[in-house]
Enzyme design. Structure first.
Site, short mmCIF file in Angstrom:
data_model
loop_
_atom_site.label_atom_id
_atom_site.label_comp_id
_atom_site.label_asym_id
_atom_site.label_seq_id
_atom_site.Cartn_x
_atom_site.Cartn_y
_atom_site.Cartn_z
N GLN A 431 0.85 -1.19 0.00
CA GLN A 431 0.00 0.00 0.00
C GLN A 431 0.88 1.24 0.00
O GLN A 431 1.76 1.39 0.85
CB GLN A 431 -0.90 -0.01 1.23
CG GLN A 431 -1.88 1.16 1.27
CD GLN A 431 -2.49 1.33 2.64
OE1 GLN A 431 -1.80 1.67 3.59
NE2 GLN A 431 -3.78 1.07 2.76
N SER A 434 0.42 6.43 2.82
CA SER A 434 1.00 7.38 3.77
C SER A 434 2.24 8.05 3.20
O SER A 434 3.00 7.46 2.42
CB SER A 434 1.36 6.67 5.08
OG SER A 434 0.21 6.21 5.73
N SER A 466 4.63 -1.73 4.28
CA SER A 466 5.03 -3.10 4.58
C SER A 466 5.06 -3.92 3.30
O SER A 466 4.27 -3.69 2.38
CB SER A 466 4.08 -3.73 5.60
OG SER A 466 2.76 -3.72 5.12
N GLU A 550 -14.65 -4.50 5.47
CA GLU A 550 -14.62 -5.45 6.56
C GLU A 550 -15.63 -6.54 6.29
O GLU A 550 -16.58 -6.35 5.54
CB GLU A 550 -14.97 -4.77 7.89
CG GLU A 550 -13.95 -3.76 8.34
CD GLU A 550 -14.36 -3.11 9.64
OE1 GLU A 550 -13.49 -2.54 10.30
OE2 GLU A 550 -15.54 -3.17 10.00
#
Length: 683
Positions: A431, A434, A466, A550
């Protein structure tokens, strides 16, 4: 949100709260300061006429035949409106006696105190090692005006112990029943205090603006929400299991004792803090709720004793196992799901992932052909059968964020290219959201995308990425229109991490000493037009889809990793004080699981998400961080020797979990979000 989840319980709570509001319980409580007898008698008469004390009494005894959970929902509603006089004591007695003598008000004796002393027609007390139901004439009661102005307690002197009928109960059962129903009242108190504080924060002005806009007030209210949800979850759970498996009920009661009563006191105190000076006046009702909360805590025993019992139970292997009632809706699909799961379980481990993909069980909530479009019931059945077969679903990590966005907003070609390979594990994702200057505030990102022939050139720096060092693809947000408003002008790109020129990945060494995250530098990285997901400049909406995705999941019976580790250490021998701390960690970890179960049950009931999911994220972080720190503290100075791999792993876990209150939005940002989106406080 109240204790009740089902439509019937929601309706019961709503109707009783309205009735109790019309009764004007707080005004009656104030009137009782001068004339408790007549006031409490009128309140009891209204309760009897409404049928509240008889809700849980068997129909054969003239009652409503309700469950303990029905009683808890009623007590919560009455406590929310502070209905005064006897109710809790008679409710406990009715549960123990399977009914009450006609027109009786039973005062309960736990410790040195008689509950509802001035109203009692009978007293349920332990005399010479045996519980008896004593008539009023066999005892001498000494009522006093105590801390709780809405009730009266007193001392007891038994005049004729033989006059009472023996009752076949144990002290443990009496206390457990008292905790069960008192926790429901604690939930009602916490709910009123939270609602009162929030409503005040929405209208009270200071320094030219509503005080709810101040972050300090917003965080205080969000913390009240966390605590109130925890109190409610434990009250619901202990009432739901009451009268069932004794070991499970005892465990749930100790969790409630460790959480609910301190929690109600904390929320009541915070309410007064938000109210400020007006909350400190006798004229405001807030102190009446603080008094009730303090009284409940005093009545039901020491929270640390409950924590010690939780440690002992956890060491012996007890965990809270909440059974989901699917009301028969699982029957049409159970056999097929079991057959598919058994077929997966029979395969060699290296072939199971492909079978998960073929059946759609890897992400069953996704639409076919990638999932099975499973509704909440089907998702739970699949999880249950996987657990029964001992088969673990592979973790798709960041693909779990990327693929739902592609499914919902991508093109057919993108879905064909990326979804199935991602499920099979052939594609690894990272991802790229940020940035050094835009963490939680993604709208402030500065990575730019410039339009060129056939695509876009991306330039900028991403951080906290990550698996970027081994990822095949990255999901990236970049600003395509610098002139647009803050949340506009952002586009969602798929970046080829292996074959694109201009990408540099630098490992970031964290406080653990290891490098799990990376910085990613993009220097005019070309992304073709067909790798834009959704519309240009509409990436903010897609990012929210990604982050919000979710699924419904079955609650785990295990505690968090670190709390399980702490329980293991406690089994090898720790001090009494340390056993108490472990028990409180067990209680918090159990609450986190209960919040997940309640959220799942709302989905099963066809309701929208409640506050539990947001609160679970906040409490889950605290649970993991505090649990990891507790484990290291239990080791004492041995951690300084770095003596073995297990010690090293425990220290690493402590250091590593510090990121949890930062990653994915800091705890402070999440509390802002909870305050604004759940509680409705002004931005």
């Amino acid at each position: 949100m109240s204790i009740g989840i089902s439509d019937e319980h929601v309706e019961l709570a709503s109707s009783l709260r309205k009735w109790a509001s019309d009764l004007k319980g707080r005004e009656l409580a104030r009137a009782a300061e001068d004339d408790p007898g007549e006031t409490f008698a009128s309140a009891w008469g209204a309760l009897v006429e409404m049928g509240v004390p008889a809700i849980g009494v068997p129909e054969s005894a003239g009652g409503g035949g309700g469950t303990t959970l029905d009683v808890a929902v009623a007590l919560e509603a009455c406590a929310h409106e502070l209905v005064p006089g006897p109710l809790l004591g008679p409710a406990v007695a009715a549960a123990l006696l399977d009914g009450l003598p006609e027109d009786a008000v039973v005062g309960l004796v736990l410790g040195e105190v008689v509950w509802d002393a001035p109203s009692a027609t009978h007293v349920l007390a332990e005399v010479d090692g045996r519980w008896r139901l004593l008539p009023r004439g066999a005892v001498e009661l000494s009522p006093v005006l105590g801390l709780d102005l809405s009730r009266r307690f007193g001392g007891l002197r038994v005049l004729d112990p033989a006059a009472g009928d023996p009752v076949d109960v144990t002290t443990g059962l009496v206390r457990r029943t008292a905790v069960t129903l008192a926790a429901a009242e604690a939930a009602g108190v916490a709910r009123w205090c939270l609602a009162t504080a929030v409503e005040y924060a929405k209208v009270r002005e200071q320094f030219g603006q509503k005080i709810g806009r101040f972050q300090a007030i917003k965080h205080l209210c969000a913390e009240m929400l966390e605590t109130a949800e925890s109190v409610t979850a434990t009250a619901w759970d202990v009432a739901a299991v009451a009268g069932g498996d004794e070991e499970q009920w005892a465990f749930a009661a100790d969790v409630a004792a460790a959480i609910a009563f301190d929690g109600a006191v904390a929320v009541a105190k915070a309410c007064i803090q938000v109210l400020g000076g007006i909350g400190f006046t006798f004229e405001h009702d807030a102190h009446l709720y603080l008094r009730r909360a303090l009284t409940l805590r005093a009545l039901v025993g020491d929270r640390d004793e409950a924590a010690e019992r939780l440690t002992a139970a956890a060491v012996s292997g007890v965990r809270r196992r909440v059974e989901l009632d699917l009301e028969g809706r699982d029957e049409p699909l159970r056999a097929e799901v079991r057959e598919n799961v058994e077929r997966i379980a029979a395969l060699p481990e290296d072939e199971q992932r492909a079978a998960f993909v073929e059946t759609g069980y890897l992400a069953p909530h996704w639409p076919a052909p990638y999932g099975v479009g499973a509704d909440p019931v089907a998702q739970i059945v699949i999880d249950q059968e996987l657990a029964r077969a001992g088969v673990a679903r592979p973790d798709i990590v960041i693909a779990g964020w990327a693929v739902p966005t592609i499914l919902e907003h991508g093109t057919d070609e993108q879905r064909e290219r990326f979804v199935r390979p991602s499920l099979l594990g052939d594609l690894v994702w990272c991802q790229l959201f940020s940035e050094p200057g835009a963490g939680s505030d993604l709208a402030s990102l500065r990575t730019k995308a410039e339009k060129v022939d056939g695509g876009w050139r991306l330039t900028g720096q991403k951080v906290w990425n990550s698996v970027a060092e081994r990822a095949d693809w990255g999901i990236c947000l970049a600003r395509t229109n610098p002139e647009a408003k803050k949340h506009q002008g952002i586009t969602y790109f798929l970046v080829d991490m292996r074959n694109s020129d201009g990408i540099e990945v630098r490992p970031l060494r964290e406080i653990t000493g290891k490098a799990l995250f990376n910085e990613v530098f993009l220097d005019e990285v070309f992304v073709p037009d067909d790798l834009v997901v959704g519309d240009v400049d509409d990436g903010w909406k897609l990012a929210r889809t990604t982050l919000a995705n979710e699924r419904v999941a079955m609650g785990s019976t295990r505690l968090s990793q670190s709390v399980e580790r702490a329980v293991g250490i406690a089994g090898d021998g720790v001090t009494a004080a340390q056993r108490v701390r472990v028990g409180h960690a067990v209680a918090l970890s159990t609450v986190c699981s209960l919040l997940g179960v309640r959220s799942t049950m709302r989905s099963l009931a066809g309701q929208g998400p409640g506050a539990e999911s947001s609160v679970a994220k906040l409490l889950g972080v605290r649970n993991r961080q505090d649990g990891a720190e507790l484990v290291v503290e239990l080791h004492g100075d041995r951690i300084l020797l770095d003596a073995d791999d297990r010690l090293t792993a425990d220290v690493w876990e402590l250091l590593n979990t510090r990121c949890l209150s930062i990653a994915g939005g800091t705890t402070q940002i999440l509390r802002n979000v909870a305050g604004e989106r759940i509680l409705g406080l002004p931005r």
